[in-house]
Every structure is written in structure tokens, then in C-alpha cells.
Design an enzyme around this catalytic site. Structure first.
Site, mmCIF file in Angstrom:
data_model
loop_
_atom_site.group_PDB
_atom_site.id
_atom_site.type_symbol
_atom_site.label_atom_id
_atom_site.label_comp_id
_atom_site.label_asym_id
_atom_site.label_seq_id
_atom_site.Cartn_x
_atom_site.Cartn_y
_atom_site.Cartn_z
ATOM 1 N N ASP A 102 11.045 9.155 -8.174
ATOM 2 C CA ASP A 102 10.577 9.307 -6.687
ATOM 3 C C ASP A 102 11.711 8.081 -6.608
ATOM 4 O O ASP A 102 10.495 6.557 -6.001
ATOM 5 C CB ASP A 102 8.964 9.254 -6.762
ATOM 6 N N LYS A 110 0.533 -1.155 -0.314
ATOM 7 C CA LYS A 110 -0.141 -0.209 -0.011
ATOM 8 C C LYS A 110 0.997 1.409 -0.118
ATOM 9 O O LYS A 110 2.110 1.283 0.658
ATOM 10 C CB LYS A 110 -0.542 0.328 1.393
#
Length: 563
Positions: free
Chosen positions: A341, A151
Site C-alpha cells: 500500500d 486520518k
């Protein structure tokens, strides 16, 4: 070319130049004018520039020709005869220089041609699909969804299986951690070889067009058939608004096999893990839309952060892991894509048949992949998104101040992040995550503050990490050059340190020998697949200039840093 041959060639060239300079009036005129641009031709022909030669060759030809003209002019003015020993010595030296330059240019042409042939040979190999059959799967109800395995801030990932996605090899990719001599629980992906990523849709609308437009960056690693409907009647190519670039397959970059929109289901753990992003029909207090984007990928047993929590790579495995990240970043950069990222949570890990970790870069939600921007982003306002993960943001990105004409160059930003992640790979805390007096801030740290890697880490690997973390991007090697540094260190042994690698011929000979070794190893069964993949990546992208730069960085780093 032997010394004797050089001397004879120099004498011949010197005599011919002297003869043309003394007897040809056009040559003396060219000498007075500098003789830089036009070549001297027989009377009746128009003097034309050498426009058909490459620029660097024209430079050598023009420079030598100008020097010859000046020498000839001085000889005439001083009334020096042909038999003058001084004059013969001058032109002999000039001829020797011309012969050496010609030899170097010939070696460079031969080396460049060898590199092109090697590239063409190894670029033919395509990345093999890990599934024997994958001809369906454009609807969510075609998958069996298992438990949640991940998640993030904008998605949840679930393990999945489908009858049409059969792995080519039924391997159990597992890890075993030893604590107090007792084995811990082992994870396996044999029963659920797929992973389904469900994006959280807040404010993007519920139409497929709006969803694909808002989440188009997630489609950068999608394969050509990822958005194609099963019946072929309706094909979604993602042409909604600004279409991002698509990255071609690579062993160290995730591949999205299917991408489709569907109604948001109530998956296991949804009410407990992310109730606020559910649609009102599933949670009255939810803010999510009724439909969202689903991505289907291969299921990897661990993220890099999870893997490093239960396993300590050996010094060679650690170097290979850093090298894989550099190869993945270089593959993205060559296609004008910046990840922006990169962190250990966005790198997935599996073990090959020999037990070596294979790494793939995933999660492209923050990437820069616009067709008309490349790796440079206009930064005229603070509203412009400069990327995610501020802790691992390269100095040139973190310190950028918005204003008219300001552009952020991301060409070496991801490579800088790889240097920071290397600390985690070799069992240390990432200094840019650490808080307190020992922590570093990418906006203002000094290179002398960088902590040393453990002593067991190979010297060349420590050199590469230190160079990747240089603040000035102009003094920092690119991902390709840094990867070449590790390739030379791993596969070249100490040859680069003991031989004259400045010789183009020796570099080209080593590349040809390395190509033969890789081809022969490819015909024999091998337990490990990571190392052959890396060698093929190296040879498929080799350029002589980048290899020379890598050797230069290695030599400089060993002299500059004392570990």
C-alpha cells in the site's frame, strides 16, 4: 598477473597436462569417457569428486579438465608428437585460458571477501532511538493528546506528548512555503514529539487477544519492547493466531515504540470526523467496539504528499528521496515483508539538521508479513486480499487471475510503486492517478506511454524510474539493484562510465575507498545526516553480484533510453 607470467604459467600447465595425458593410461581412459566428473589420481587411489569446492568453481575446473582430455585424446589418435608446433600452440592457448580463468576466480574471491568485511563493519551500527528516555507509556492516560494530524480509512492519528519521552535534540522541523512573496504558517512538532494512532475497531471484539489478532499487521514495525508491560510481569508478544514478522529498525521505516489496547476515548474531532466508528457509549448510532489498539510513534511534521504541496525538492534532494524509498523497500523485502500500500500518504517526512528531507515508510495495515508465506501469496480465490491502493498496484499483481496453483510474487511490486511515486517527487502528476486520455492503468499500460520526467532530473535517475516501471517483473530491477544504481551514480561520479567496471578488482577497490570516506566523514561533524545514513545502508548491504547488476542496468539504460 602480467602477460609474461601468464605465458610462462600457460606453458607449464600445458606441458604438465600433456605429460599426464600421454604417459598416464588413466588420463587417456578418462579422455575417451569425457573426463567430466572424476579427477585423475595416481594408481592405487580411488578417484573422488571435488565435492568441497563451490559449484561455480567446480564448473570451471570440470570444464577445463574435460577440454584438456579431449585435446589429449586427439593428439594421441593423430600421432602428433610433443614437438609439433600446432600441438604446442593448442596447449599454450589452453594454458593461457586456464590462467585467465584462475585470475578471474581469484579476483572474485577477493572481491566477495572485501564485501563481506565491509558488510560486517557497517552492520554493527544500530539505529539510535530519537528519544533519550522511553521506559514507560503502556497506558493511554500517560499521554497528553493534542489535535488530530491525520486520518485514514481505518485509523485516526493525534499528536501527543509524554514526560518520559524526551527528544534527544530540540529541533524544530518546519517547512516554509512562499506564495506571492508572503510566508505561510509554519508547523512544528517541538511541543508534541509523539504521534498516537488509534485504530478503528469494528467487529474485532473488545478483548486484547482478539484485537491484537485482528490488527497484527500494524505491529510489524513494532520495536521489541513495544508490547511489554511496564512492570514486566505481563508481556504480550502478540502470539495470537497468525503472528506476522517483525521488521528490524531502519532509518527509512517507521518504528512503533508502544502498542497497547485501551478504551476508546472521545478525542478532539471524533464526533465530526468519524462518528460511525465510535462505540455506542460515545455515539448511540456508532458501530465500534469499546476497546481498540493504540500505536505510539515519533511525530513527523508532514506526509510526503503534504510536503510536496509546499516544497519543490532540488534534483539531488529528489534523487535522495527516491533512494530512501528504495532502501526502505529493500529492507522490508530482505525480511520477507511486502508493504502493498505504498503511496505518498503513507510516507512521512522530516528535515534533518542540514535541511535534507528524510523519508520513512509507515502504515503497515495491508502488508504481507506471514511467517510461512514470504513475498509470495497463493491466489486461489477472489476473496484473497491482494493489497490496497489499486492505482499503484504493480502489473503482475493487478492482472493476476485467481485459480488453483496461482501465486502472486510481491518481491518487486513495492519497487514498482516507488517508480510511480517518483513522478510526484519531481513535481509531476502521478500518471497512474491521472484520469482521462493522459492517465495510465497499471493493468494495461505500455511502457512507451510513460511520460518523461523533467529535463533537470539526472539522467541516471530517469533511467532508474523507467526501469522500475517495466511491466515484466523479470526485466525489472529489484529494489536493492535499483538503489545500488543510484548509489553508484551519486557517489561514484562518472568513474563507472569511464573505467572498466567489469573488472572485479576495480569494483572492490572503489568499495574500499568509499568505506574509508564514510568512516572518516562519520568522525567529523556534519550538518546533513541523510546522506551518511544512505551510504551506510549501501555498504551494509553490498554484494558484488548486485553491484555488477546495477552497473549493467545503468549502462543498458543509458544506451536504451534517449532522454
Amino acid at each position: 598477473m602480467s602477460v609474461k607470467h601468464l605465458v610462462l604459467r600457460g606453458v607449464q600447465l600445458g606441458r604438465s597436462l600433456l605429460h599426464s595425458g600421454l604417459l598416464n593410461p588413466a588420463a587417456r581412459a578418462a579422455a575417451r569417457l569425457g573426463g567430466e566428473r572424476l579427477r585423475v589420481t595416481p594408481l592405487g587411489r580411488a578417484a573422488q569428486p571435488r565435492s568441497l569446492l563451490p559449484a561455480r568453481y567446480r564448473y570451471y575446473r570440470v570444464s577445463l579438465r574435460g577440454l584438456a582430455a579431449q585435446l589429449q585424446s586427439r593428439a594421441v589418435r593423430r600421432l602428433l608428437g610433443v614437438a609439433s608446433p600446432r600441438n604446442r600452440a593448442v596447449f599454450l592457448a589452453f594454458g593461457l585460458g586456464a590462467g585467465l580463468v584462475e585470475q578471474q576466480l581469484q579476483e572474485e574471491r577477493a572481491g566477495s571477501a572485501a564485501c563481506r568485511d565491509i558488510q560486517a563493519l557497517f552492520k554493527k551500527k544500530k539505529l539510535q532511538n530519537p528519544f533519550r528516555s522511553f521506559n514507560s507509556g503502556y497506558k493511554l492516560d500517560e499521554y497528553v493528546i493534542g489535535k488530530q494530524i491525520g486520518k485514514g480509512c481505518n485509523a485516526a492519528v493525534y499528536e501527543a506528548a509524554a514526560p518520559f519521552a524526551i527528544p534527544r535534540e530540540s529541533e524544530r522541523c518546519s517547512l516554509l512555503e512562499q506564495k506571492d512573496a508572503e510566508p505561510c504558517v509554519t508547523r512544528s512538532v517541538a511541543d508534541f514529539p509523539l504521534a498516537v494512532k488509534m485504530m478503528w475497531n469494528i467487529g474485532a471484539g473488545s478483548s486484547s487477544e482478539a484485537i491484537l489478532n485482528s490488527m497484527s499487521q500494524e505491529l510489524v514495525p513494532a520495536c521489541p519492547k513495544a508490547l511489554e508491560e511496564e512492570n514486566g510481569a505481563n508481556t504480550l508478544h502478540g502470539h495470537f493466531g497468525n503472528v506476522p514478522k517483525r521488521v528490524s529498525p531502519h532509518p527509512n521505516v517507521i518504528t512503533v515504540y508502544r502498542a497497547f489496547t485501551a478504551d476508546v476515548p472521545l478525542l478532539p474531532g471524533a464526533q465530526e470526523e468519524y462518528p460511525d466508528v465510535l462505540p455506542p457509549r460515545l455515539n448511540p448510532a456508532g458501530m465500534g467496539n469499546s476497546r481498540t489498539l493504540f500505536l505510539v510513534m515519533k511525530n513527523y511534521p508532514y506526509t510526503l504528499r503534504q510536503y510536496l504541496e509546499v516544497s519543490v525538492p532540488s534534483k539531488k534532494e529528489g534523487t535522495l528521496m527516491v533512494l530512501q524509498l528504495l532502501e526502505g523497500v529493500d529492507h522490508l523485502c530482505r525480511q520477507g515483508i511486502a508493504h502493498r500500500d505504498l503511496k505518498s500518504d503513507n510516507v512521512l517526512v522530516e528535515l534533518d539538521s542540514g535541511g535534507c528531507p528524510r523519508l520513512v515508510i509507515t502504515d503497515f495495515g495491508c502488508c504481507l508479513a506471514e511467517t510461512d508465506l514470504g513475498l509470495k501469496l497463493p491466489f486461489n480465490s477472489r476473496c484473497v486480499n491482494r493489497g490496497g491502493n489499486a492505482c499503484l498496484m504493480a502489473p503482475e499483481v493487478a492482472t493476476a487471475v485467481p485459480g488453483p496453483g496461482v501465486v502472486i510474487d510481491y518481491s518487486k511490486a513495492d519497487a514498482w510503486a516507488v517508480g510511480a511515486i517518483a513522478y510526484e517527487i519531481f513535481g509531476q502528476r502521478n500518471p497512474f492517478y491521472t484520469t482521462g486520455p493522459n492517465g495510465l492503468d497499471s493493468r494495461k499500460y505500455e511502457e512507451k506511454q510513460l511520460p518523461l520526467l523533467p529535463s533537470y532530473v539526472p539522467t541516471d535517475t530517469r533511467v532508474v524510474v523507467r526501469l522500475l516501471l517495466r511491466r515484466n517483473p523479470n526485466r525489472r530491477p529489484s529494489a536493492r539493484v535499483a538503489a545500488n544504481m543510484l548509489h553508484v551514480s551519486l557517489w561514484g561520479g562518472q568513474a563507472w562510465a569511464h573505467q572498466d567496471w567489469a573488472s572485479l578488482k576495480k569494483m572492490a577497490d572503489w568499495l574500499l575507498c568509499q568505506s574509508a570516506v564514510v568512516l572518516l566523514n562519520g568522525r567529523s561533524p556534519s550538518r546533513s545526516t541523510v546522506e551518511p545514513e544512505l551510504q551506510r545502508c549501501f555498504l551494509a548491504n553490498i554484494k558484488l553480484e548486485e553491484l555488477r547488476a546495477a552497473v549493467g542496468f545503468l549502462i543498458f539504460g543509458r544506451e536504451q533510453y534517449s532522454f
